[in-house]
Design a protein around this motif. Structure first.
Motif, PDB file in Angstrom:
ATOM      1  N   GLN A 172      70.117  42.225  19.108  1.00 46.30           N
ATOM      2  CA  GLN A 172      70.744  42.443  20.550  1.00 46.30           C
ATOM      3  C   GLN A 172      71.932  41.669  21.253  1.00 46.30           C
ATOM      4  O   GLN A 172      72.719  42.412  21.679  1.00 46.30           O
ATOM      5  N   LEU A 173      72.176  40.555  20.767  1.00 44.64           N
ATOM      6  CA  LEU A 173      73.150  39.565  21.188  1.00 44.64           C
ATOM      7  C   LEU A 173      74.390  40.504  20.481  1.00 44.64           C
ATOM      8  O   LEU A 173      75.376  40.405  20.869  1.00 44.64           O
ATOM      9  N   PHE A 174      74.194  40.366  19.055  1.00 40.27           N
ATOM     10  CA  PHE A 174      75.278  40.964  18.332  1.00 40.27           C
ATOM     11  C   PHE A 174      75.683  42.401  18.521  1.00 40.27           C
ATOM     12  O   PHE A 174      76.765  42.656  18.660  1.00 40.27           O
ATOM     13  N   ASN A 175      74.725  43.025  18.920  1.00 33.89           N
ATOM     14  CA  ASN A 175      75.124  44.623  19.272  1.00 33.89           C
ATOM     15  C   ASN A 175      75.748  44.561  20.635  1.00 33.89           C
ATOM     16  O   ASN A 175      76.862  45.114  20.727  1.00 33.89           O
ATOM     17  N   GLU A 176      75.731  43.735  21.482  1.00 32.34           N
ATOM     18  CA  GLU A 176      76.299  43.448  22.817  1.00 32.34           C
ATOM     19  C   GLU A 176      77.802  43.273  22.445  1.00 32.34           C
ATOM     20  O   GLU A 176      78.548  43.705  23.182  1.00 32.34           O
ATOM     21  N   MET A 177      77.757  41.916  21.663  1.00 25.94           N
ATOM     22  CA  MET A 177      79.165  41.474  21.315  1.00 25.94           C
ATOM     23  C   MET A 177      80.101  42.548  20.929  1.00 25.94           C
ATOM     24  O   MET A 177      81.236  42.762  21.119  1.00 25.94           O
ATOM     25  N   ILE A 178      79.562  43.622  19.999  1.00 27.25           N
ATOM     26  CA  ILE A 178      80.191  44.360  19.243  1.00 27.25           C
ATOM     27  C   ILE A 178      80.560  45.481  20.355  1.00 27.25           C
ATOM     28  O   ILE A 178      81.869  45.835  20.346  1.00 27.25           O
ATOM     29  N   GLN A 179      79.919  45.746  21.266  1.00 28.95           N
ATOM     30  CA  GLN A 179      80.103  46.732  22.122  1.00 28.95           C
ATOM     31  C   GLN A 179      81.322  46.311  23.197  1.00 28.95           C
ATOM     32  O   GLN A 179      82.186  47.042  23.503  1.00 28.95           O
ATOM     33  N   GLU A 181      96.987  43.009  37.360  1.00 25.96           N
ATOM     34  CA  GLU A 181      97.663  41.979  38.136  1.00 25.96           C
ATOM     35  C   GLU A 181      98.526  41.441  37.256  1.00 25.96           C
ATOM     36  O   GLU A 181      98.939  40.106  37.530  1.00 25.96           O
ATOM     37  N   LYS A 182      98.837  41.849  36.181  1.00 25.19           N
ATOM     38  CA  LYS A 182      99.824  41.048  35.193  1.00 25.19           C
ATOM     39  C   LYS A 182      99.335  39.566  34.819  1.00 25.19           C
ATOM     40  O   LYS A 182     100.397  38.932  34.694  1.00 25.19           O
ATOM     41  N   PHE A 183      98.110  39.575  34.345  1.00 22.13           N
ATOM     42  CA  PHE A 183      97.751  38.062  33.724  1.00 22.13           C
ATOM     43  C   PHE A 183      98.448  37.869  32.365  1.00 22.13           C
ATOM     44  O   PHE A 183      98.268  38.832  31.759  1.00 22.13           O
ATOM     45  N   ASP A 184      98.828  36.825  32.245  1.00 28.45           N
ATOM     46  CA  ASP A 184      99.252  36.533  30.573  1.00 28.45           C
ATOM     47  C   ASP A 184      97.923  36.460  29.834  1.00 28.45           C
ATOM     48  O   ASP A 184      98.032  37.233  28.843  1.00 28.45           O
ATOM     49  N   ILE A 185      97.097  35.669  30.468  1.00 30.86           N
ATOM     50  CA  ILE A 185      95.925  35.400  29.232  1.00 30.86           C
ATOM     51  C   ILE A 185      94.792  35.940  30.129  1.00 30.86           C
ATOM     52  O   ILE A 185      94.304  35.566  31.302  1.00 30.86           O
ATOM     53  N   ILE A 186      93.655  36.567  29.464  1.00 29.86           N
ATOM     54  CA  ILE A 186      92.316  36.993  30.130  1.00 29.86           C
ATOM     55  C   ILE A 186      91.370  36.433  29.009  1.00 29.86           C
ATOM     56  O   ILE A 186      91.275  36.855  28.062  1.00 29.86           O
ATOM     57  N   ILE A 187      90.399  35.366  29.838  1.00 25.58           N
ATOM     58  CA  ILE A 187      89.395  34.957  29.043  1.00 25.58           C
ATOM     59  C   ILE A 187      88.063  35.532  29.447  1.00 25.58           C
ATOM     60  O   ILE A 187      87.661  35.499  30.531  1.00 25.58           O
ATOM     61  N   VAL A 188      87.375  35.776  28.376  1.00 21.42           N
ATOM     62  CA  VAL A 188      86.198  36.671  28.637  1.00 21.42           C
ATOM     63  C   VAL A 188      85.116  35.988  28.182  1.00 21.42           C
ATOM     64  O   VAL A 188      84.704  35.696  26.749  1.00 21.42           O
ATOM     65  N   ASP A 189      84.088  35.554  28.777  1.00 22.12           N
ATOM     66  CA  ASP A 189      82.944  34.803  28.226  1.00 22.12           C
ATOM     67  C   ASP A 189      81.869  35.744  28.279  1.00 22.12           C
ATOM     68  O   ASP A 189      81.562  36.515  29.171  1.00 22.12           O
ATOM     69  N   THR A 190      81.126  35.744  27.042  1.00 16.05           N
ATOM     70  CA  THR A 190      80.128  36.724  26.880  1.00 16.05           C
ATOM     71  C   THR A 190      78.611  35.923  26.942  1.00 16.05           C
ATOM     72  O   THR A 190      78.632  34.461  26.723  1.00 16.05           O
ATOM     73  N   SER A 191      77.694  36.337  26.669  1.00 18.73           N
ATOM     74  CA  SER A 191      76.080  36.040  26.791  1.00 18.73           C
ATOM     75  C   SER A 191      75.813  35.426  25.559  1.00 18.73           C
ATOM     76  O   SER A 191      76.420  35.722  24.520  1.00 18.73           O
ATOM     77  N   GLY A 192      75.149  34.377  25.622  1.00 16.05           N
ATOM     78  CA  GLY A 192      74.881  33.564  23.977  1.00 16.05           C
ATOM     79  C   GLY A 192      73.265  33.986  23.680  1.00 16.05           C
ATOM     80  O   GLY A 192      72.985  33.621  22.644  1.00 16.05           O
ATOM     81  N   ARG A 193      72.573  33.841  24.787  1.00 19.56           N
ATOM     82  CA  ARG A 193      71.072  33.969  24.466  1.00 19.56           C
ATOM     83  C   ARG A 193      70.654  32.896  23.901  1.00 19.56           C
ATOM     84  O   ARG A 193      71.365  31.827  23.307  1.00 19.56           O
ATOM     85  N   HIS A 194      69.506  32.447  23.205  1.00 21.65           N
ATOM     86  CA  HIS A 194      68.994  31.630  22.637  1.00 21.65           C
ATOM     87  C   HIS A 194      69.185  31.354  21.142  1.00 21.65           C
ATOM     88  O   HIS A 194      69.636  30.415  20.446  1.00 21.65           O
ATOM     89  N   ARG A 195      68.671  32.616  20.519  1.00 23.78           N
ATOM     90  CA  ARG A 195      68.882  32.569  19.206  1.00 23.78           C
ATOM     91  C   ARG A 195      69.899  33.653  18.593  1.00 23.78           C
ATOM     92  O   ARG A 195      70.287  34.573  19.440  1.00 23.78           O
ATOM     93  N   GLN A 196      69.940  33.568  17.218  1.00 24.03           N
ATOM     94  CA  GLN A 196      70.913  34.978  16.883  1.00 24.03           C
ATOM     95  C   GLN A 196      70.069  36.218  16.844  1.00 24.03           C
ATOM     96  O   GLN A 196      69.196  36.343  15.941  1.00 24.03           O
ATOM     97  N   GLU A 197      70.067  36.747  17.866  1.00 27.87           N
ATOM     98  CA  GLU A 197      69.209  37.966  17.857  1.00 27.87           C
ATOM     99  C   GLU A 197      70.061  39.126  17.857  1.00 27.87           C
ATOM    100  O   GLU A 197      71.305  39.388  18.135  1.00 27.87           O
TER     101      GLU A 197
END
Ligand code: GDP
Length: 328
Positions: free
Chosen positions: A232-239, A214-230
């Motif tokens: 799984q959180l980092f793996n998900e971010m990388i993927q 749809e030709k958006f200039d900027i797309i902002i993606v919010d990702t999960s934060g979970r509670h602590r630095q786990e």
């Protein structure tokens, strides 16, 4: 010590120098260092700052003779410069380009550019064609203010004529999509998310692809934060990052987290390699010093600070403005 008190302590230290004697100046340096330490600034950074101040005083102040006004001005400048150095990563944050084009990829065709919020047709060449949307991925711990900051940033760019879309790729926290949706509706920003899909990588990709088409200039993606630095959180971010290939990754950090900021920033830097930071909750009783240290340690620029819960409580971060305000 919270930021407002830090400012008062720094001002107090500077104004305590009356005669310009070595004892007074040494006391001033001591006071500045303890104020910074009490605000959670990393000790190594404080030691470096102290040494730099001492060196500069030795070389710059010796030429002032006995003129106290001149001495005081020089002292202020030395302290100001060193404090700016502490919060300045000396890295330029990446900036989205304000350009929407039609789908043709050949040079010499007509494209639609947005200039000062108005659509203008221009003839494209290879240098001014931007064929893809600017994708910004947000990372950070749960509760840091990610979802709020996503909307704040979307509104910031919308006001400047960009066509911005929000994608909720947080499938971990129940209610995350509703929160983003409500924020987006309030701010009239198009959004994408799902109540049913469990795979955040899939949602992120679908949202980004939809807004790209749809030709958006900027797309902002919010990702999960979970509670602590786990892990799984980092793996998900990388993927997610591998899938959507963001143009920029922003880490959102709670300005009041103190010394924990350093390890948090390092862990996120290793996995998400963010290019800039948004510091939130700098309005309340934030110490700020921990987060400032994180910036110095990861050499990553702070681009905005959040100063409240409202969508407009958002300020561009400039080291010089921040330190000027602090020193009053
Ligand atoms: P997320 O879990 O990282 O997405 O965090 P949220 O965006 O849901 O924010 C967590 C809480 O912090 C919410 O109550 C927000 O209103 C609040 N919040 C976010 N940014 C700021 C800020 O800059 N100042 C203040 N005072 N509150 C904020």
């Amino acid at each position: 010590m919270v930021l407002a008190d830090l400012g008062a302590r720094l001002r107090g230290a500077l104004s305590s120098v009356e005669s310009g004697s070595d004892e007074e100046i040494n006391q001033m340096i001591k006071d500045i260092c303890s104020a910074l330490l009490e605000s959670d600034v990393n000790i190594k950074l404080v030691v470096k700052l102290r040494d730099n101040i001492k060196l500069k005083i030795k070389s710059d102040l010796s030429t002032s003779g006995n003129n106290m006004n001149e001495k005081r001005k020089k002292l202020q400048k030395i302290i100001y410069d060193e404090l700016c150095g502490l919060v300045d990563s000396h890295e330029e944050p990446p900036k989205p380009t304000k350009l929407s084009v039609n789908s043709s990829k050949t040079s010499g065709h007509t494209v639609t550019k947005i200039i000062n919020g108005k659509k203008v047709k221009v003839t494209a060449n290879k240098n001014n064609v931007k064929e893809s949307s600017y994708v910004i991925m947000f990372v950070g711990l749960q509760g840091s203010g990610k979802t709020t900051s996503c909307t704040k940033l979307a509104v910031y760019y919308k006001k400047r004529g960009f066509k911005v879309g929000l994608v909720c790729a947080d499938t971990f926290r129940a209610g995350a999509f509703d929160q983003l949706k409500q924020n987006a509706i309030k701010a009239s920003i198009p959004y994408f998310g799902s109540y049913l899909e469990q795979d955040p990588v899939k949602i992120a990709n679908e949202g980004v692809e939809k807004f790209k088409q749809e030709k958006f200039d900027i797309i902002i993606v919010d990702t999960s934060g979970r509670h602590r630095q786990e892990q799984q959180l980092f793996n998900e971010m990388i993927q997610i990052s591998e899938m959507i290939a963001p143009s920029q990754t922003i880490m959102v950090m709670d300005g009041s987290i103190g010394q924990a900021a350093e390890s948090q920033a390092k862990a996120f830097k290793e996995s998400a390699n963010f290019g800039s930071i948004i510091l939130t909750k700098m309005d309340g009783h934030a110490k700020g010093g921990g987060a400032i240290s994180a910036v110095a340690i990861t050499k990553t620029p702070i681009i905005f600070i959040g100063t409240g819960e409202h969508v407009n409580d958002f300020e561009i971060f400039k080291p010089s403005t921040f330190i000027s305000k602090l020193l009053g």
